[in-house]
Design an enzyme around this catalytic site. Structure first.
Site, mmCIF file in Angstrom:
data_model
loop_
_atom_site.group_PDB
_atom_site.id
_atom_site.type_symbol
_atom_site.label_atom_id
_atom_site.label_comp_id
_atom_site.label_asym_id
_atom_site.label_seq_id
_atom_site.Cartn_x
_atom_site.Cartn_y
_atom_site.Cartn_z
ATOM 1 N N PHE A 113 0.856 -1.179 0.000
ATOM 2 C CA PHE A 113 0.000 0.000 0.000
ATOM 3 C C PHE A 113 0.894 1.232 0.000
ATOM 4 O O PHE A 113 1.714 1.413 0.905
ATOM 5 C CB PHE A 113 -0.931 0.044 1.209
ATOM 6 N N ASP B 58 9.356 2.540 1.347
ATOM 7 C CA ASP B 58 8.210 3.277 1.875
ATOM 8 C C ASP B 58 8.172 3.085 3.388
ATOM 9 O O ASP B 58 7.801 2.028 3.885
ATOM 10 C CB ASP B 58 6.934 2.743 1.219
ATOM 11 N N LYS C 110 2.997 10.093 8.501
ATOM 12 C CA LYS C 110 2.365 9.576 9.712
ATOM 13 C C LYS C 110 3.056 10.040 10.995
ATOM 14 O O LYS C 110 2.843 11.164 11.443
ATOM 15 C CB LYS C 110 2.264 8.052 9.629
#
Length: 389
Positions: free
Chosen positions: A128, A213, A242
């Site tokens: 993702f 990532d 995040k």
């Protein structure tokens, strides 16, 4: 109201839960009815220092009284300071600031293609990387990609941790390999040590860039500054978001010095990325999280949490995987009912795929809160196991 249902003025692109959270402190959040919950979602790995952390509140307040926004056309010593802290003792030398993980991944995709003058990027099933068109095209989950027509065609999505498939996907058109050390959204699947070494070897021998990532795994979430540090991976680019802002929107891309001249003026940009408020918060987060003692405590809490789960839950039915405070408990069935029951019992959780309960407490979670959360979860899972036996 129409037919007993409230007509929202919002698009219904989120499967929203019914509770309305109005305040939080540390690991505890409170809804509009005064009910408290242990938040083991952290806003999906975002509030790394818990809710309303005093140092972050102070940073926002102080900066809000000085400067909220200034165009990236002007110099930013504050961005420079955070960038220096992020790249210190790493293979990276430069940073680009944006607003989110998807934006950071878009920047990484653009940089890799521009630098190599090649178009193909290899990514992995169950990955993702975001929901913008480039990041969505890179994502290896059909449910994220379906319904939007033709996507970018230059991504080759192959099975994760499959060395043979990786070798078969390599040719002269490949600009980069892009992966997550732990596939958070895809089921909390970790990169195999041998596969990590294979990726590094292939990238080196073929002149291929490696993009890691770290949107969910970075900034101490796995017990080190960045998750790749626990592997044989040697990235040229990593992406962050995040936990970097502790709840304030910010993303970043870090790259090696060899890439510097490929991202010159006009090659990429953002209006709000790295604004003074976001940078003030990120600087505070990094100052706290990157301390050796803090990271050691994250690892200690992780070990405690794993041991606690394995003590109360039968390991043959409930497999635990992950690292740091990004853990998953694999179950034999759809875990959504368990998550709904946990919410009623005062514990907020999130799924990772259909059958994995994901645990993402703030990095500041206490041992007592870990005990409370595991007790709630164990009571639900064991009750379900007995009901099916």
């Amino acid at each position: 109201m129409r037919g007993g249902f409230h007509l929202s003025t919002l698009f219904q692109n989120y499967a929203r839960r019914s509770i309305h959270l109005v305040k939080g402190s540390g690991t505890v959040v409170t809804d509009d009815k005064g009910q408290d919950y242990l938040d083991f979602t952290s806003g999906i790995a975002v509030v790394s220092l818990g809710h309303a952390h005093h140092a972050l509140v102070k940073a926002v307040k102080q900066q809000s009284e000085k400067l909220w926004h200034v165009s990236n056309l002007f110099e930013s010593p504050e961005q420079e300071l955070v960038a220096e802290k992020l790249v210190r003792d790493t293979p990276f030398s430069h940073a680009f600031f944006c607003n989110s993980g998807a934006e950071a991944n878009e920047a990484a995709i653009k940089l890799a293609r521009k630098h190599t003058q090649k178009n193909v990027i290899i990514t992995f099933e169950q990955s993702f990387h975001g929901r913008t068109f480039g990041a969505m095209s890179a994502t290896g989950q059909a449910k994220v990609r379906e319904g939007f027509g033709p996507l970018l065609e230059t991504f080759r999505i192959i099975p994760y941790n499959d060395e043979e498939q990786l070798e078969a996907a390599i040719d002269g058109d490949v600009a980069a390999i892009m992966l997550e050390v732990i596939q958070g959204e895809g089921g909390v699947h970790q990169v195999d040590p041998g596969f990590a070494q294979k990726v590094t070897d292939i990238c080196k021998s073929n002149g291929i860039l490696l993009i890691v990532d770290e949107v969910q795994t970075g900034i101490g979430r796995t017990g080190t500054r960045y998750a790749y540090e626990q592997t044989a991976l040697e990235p040229d680019i990593i992406t962050l978001a995040k936990g970097l802002g502790g709840g304030f929107p910010i993303g970043a891309m870090l790259g090696s010095k060899e890439l510097f001249h490929s991202f010159g003026p006009g090659s990429h940009g953002t209006t709000f990325g790295g604004n003074p408020l976001a940078v003030a918060v990120a600087q505070t987060v990094v100052d706290i999280v990157f301390k050796k003692k803090f990271l050691e405590e994250v690892e200690d809490k992780s070990n405690y949490l794993i041991e606690k789960i394995q003590t109360v839950l039968p390991q043959e039915q409930f497999a635990v995987r992950g690292a740091g405070l990004l853990l998953g408990i694999e179950c034999d069935e759809d875990v959504l009912p368990f998550i709904q029951q946990a919410e009623k019992a005062g514990l907020l959780l999130v799924q990772a795929g259909v059958n994995v309960v994901r645990l993402l407490p703030p990095l500041t979670v206490t041992y007592e809160e870990i005990d409370q959360a595991v007790d709630i979860l164990a009571a639900i899972l064991l009750k379900e196991q007995i009901a099916h036996s």
